[in-house]
Write a protein that holds these residues in place. Structure first.
Motif, short mmCIF file in Angstrom:
data_model
loop_
_atom_site.label_atom_id
_atom_site.label_comp_id
_atom_site.label_asym_id
_atom_site.label_seq_id
_atom_site.Cartn_x
_atom_site.Cartn_y
_atom_site.Cartn_z
N UNK A 105 31.64 35.52 51.49
CA UNK A 105 32.98 35.85 51.96
C UNK A 105 33.25 37.31 51.62
N UNK A 106 33.58 38.08 52.64
CA UNK A 106 33.67 39.53 52.50
C UNK A 106 35.09 39.98 52.12
N UNK A 107 35.50 39.58 50.91
CA UNK A 107 36.82 40.01 50.45
C UNK A 107 36.92 41.52 50.32
N UNK A 108 35.79 42.18 50.08
CA UNK A 108 35.82 43.62 49.91
C UNK A 108 36.18 44.34 51.22
N UNK A 109 36.12 43.64 52.34
CA UNK A 109 36.47 44.24 53.63
C UNK A 109 37.91 43.94 54.05
N UNK A 110 38.64 43.22 53.22
CA UNK A 110 40.02 42.89 53.55
C UNK A 110 40.90 44.14 53.46
N UNK A 111 41.71 44.37 54.49
CA UNK A 111 42.60 45.54 54.50
C UNK A 111 43.71 45.39 53.47
N UNK A 112 44.08 44.16 53.15
CA UNK A 112 45.11 43.93 52.14
C UNK A 112 44.87 42.58 51.48
N UNK A 113 45.25 42.51 50.23
CA UNK A 113 45.18 41.28 49.43
C UNK A 113 46.43 41.22 48.56
N UNK A 114 46.89 40.04 48.22
CA UNK A 114 48.05 39.96 47.33
C UNK A 114 47.68 40.39 45.91
#
Length: 443
Positions: free
Chosen positions: A305-314
């Protein structure tokens, strides 16, 4: 735990109480006033495989760097486990490696780890976490969701519900929530429901199935070795890990890829083992006393899961371990990657600054990248495996074949291979001296 805490925050809630959760607790307990671990099972004091972790009935192991990081998080835990009857191994010196029909040359190189069944490893980790003094275990709770601020920009806790009395859902408030719930993590769904983009996922259909049985030996196939490991190859896509473990037992996990799974009836299991390239495994188990029946676990696909590519996270939410990445179990990397992530997290919170989700998930991505790229490429050495065989991948297959050939006679190449596989030095096989040794060997 350090006597002086930097007090990064007040409370951490860790979702999931297995290996990754314990590493996270060890990393955070010195910097937060309180740590709460939530799990659906009863876990404290448990030494057996539990319902919530079916893969715990099979061989699970920390690689060398994972073992070193565990020791860094929990000083002297290795000695404690040895005193409790867990044997020591050296990845390049006491493991008999088969990548074909001949074993690699061995060399003792300090690439050590302690061998134990996963339930025993989890037991020792939980005992150490419990002894920290500021950790509370909420056992027997389902994790039903996240609590957030009204604008959904910050996670403020976790929603949980007791499994015993079916009571009302309650919120456990926290400054920081860690998702350590494994491959079945619900964070992607929860984030989407909060209005965040769905996290990008990737993986390979490997079709791995592995079956495990424990024995009490009547003959000794090991000699001075600790383990015998056969690695599946294109000619025979079957392999095994046969190893001494805690309590004087021997554990055998044998596997096949692309749907060629070992049978679970005792006779079929034994015949499957007979097909392996290491005849000493079969010859010893037919004389041994079985302690358990074979049990099968299926692993259809790798997953990242590519969380590092998320533009925003809470804010206030981190994801670790198998909840981010589950490589093929053939390479035994998952727990060690979790240990490396935990040490990175500990070093970050020691500064007194709460971790920023996008920054930390980018760091997790960098930790995962080399191991993921290598193992995903090596999955494709099997001709029927679906995936793009780029020029880089084809070159890697050619070079790794030469590495394995060279290691049959050159123990220094074996050491470099195991330094790389053990996550100690993932560039070990690219050092000029090692490349020279590999290329001068006769193919």
């Amino acid at each position: 735990m350090s006597g002086k805490r930097s007090q990064t925050g007040d409370r951490v809630v860790i979702l999931g109480g297995s290996v990754t959760g314990m590493f996270a607790a060890g990393a955070l307990a010195e910097s937060y006033r309180e740590v709460i671990v939530v799990d659906r099972d009863q876990i404290v004091g448990v030494r057996e495989a539990r319902r919530g972790a079916p893969q715990a009935r099979h061989i699970n192991g920390l690689l060398v760097q994972g073992a070193r990081n565990m020791e860094e998080l929990f000083p002297d835990i290795t000695a404690e486990m040895i005193a409790a009857g867990c044997p020591m191994t050296d990845l390049s010196g006491t493991v008999r490696w088969y990548f074909g029909d001949k074993p690699l040359r061995q060399i003792r190189a300090g690439l050590t780890n302690v061998g134990s069944t996963r339930p025993v490893l989890e037991y020792h980790l939980r005992e150490r976490v419990k002894a920290l003094g500021n950790v509370t275990f909420m056992e027997g709770y389902d994790i039903t969701g996240l609590a957030t601020t009204p604008d959904r920009s910050r996670v403020t806790g976790a929603r949980v519900q007791s499994r015993d009395d079916g009571g009302e859902e309650v919120v456990v408030e926290a400054d920081l929530v860690i998702d350590a719930t494994g491959r079945g993590s619900r964070t992607p769904v929860w984030l989407e429901a909060l209005g965040y983009p769905r996290v990008e996922e990737e993986g390979t259909k490997v079709g791995v199935g592995y079956a495990t049985r424990q024995y009490r030996m009547r003959s000794d196939p090991f000699g001075s070795d600790h383990s015998i490991i056969c690695v599946a190859n294109p000619a025979l896509p079957r392999g095994a890990i046969f190893t001494k473990t805690d309590g004087g037992k021997v554990e055998l996990t044998t596997y096949g890829i692309l749907g060629d799974h070992p049978p679970t009836d005792p006779e079929g299991f034994t015949l499957f083992v007979k097909s392996l390239v290491a005849p000493e495994i079969y010859e010893s188990i037919v004389e041994a006393e079985p302690l358990t029946d074979p049990v099968l676990f299926r692993f259809p696909t790798t997953l990242r899961r590519r969380y590092e590519r998320m533009a925003r996270l809470p804010e206030g939410l981190l994801v670790m371990g198998d909840a981010v990445c589950t490589p093929s179990p053939v390479f035994a990397q998952a727990q060690s990657l979790a240990a490396i992530e935990a040490l990175a997290l500990r070093d970050q919170v020691r500064s007194g600054v709460p971790p920023q989700p996008r920054e930390f998930m980018a760091q997790v991505g960098r930790i995962i990248d080399p191991a993921w790229e290598m193992t995903e490429a090596m999955n494709l050495v099997h001709p029927r495996m679906e995936g793009r065989r780029t020029r880089k991948v084809r070159f890697l297959h050619w070079y790794m074949k030469r590495v394995q050939q060279a290691a049959l006679t050159d123990p220094k190449v074996t050491e470099a291979l195991m330094r790389s596989a053990g996550l100690v030095d993932q560039d070990a096989l690219l050092r000029p001296g090692v490349i020279w040794r590999v290329l001068r060997s006769r193919p």
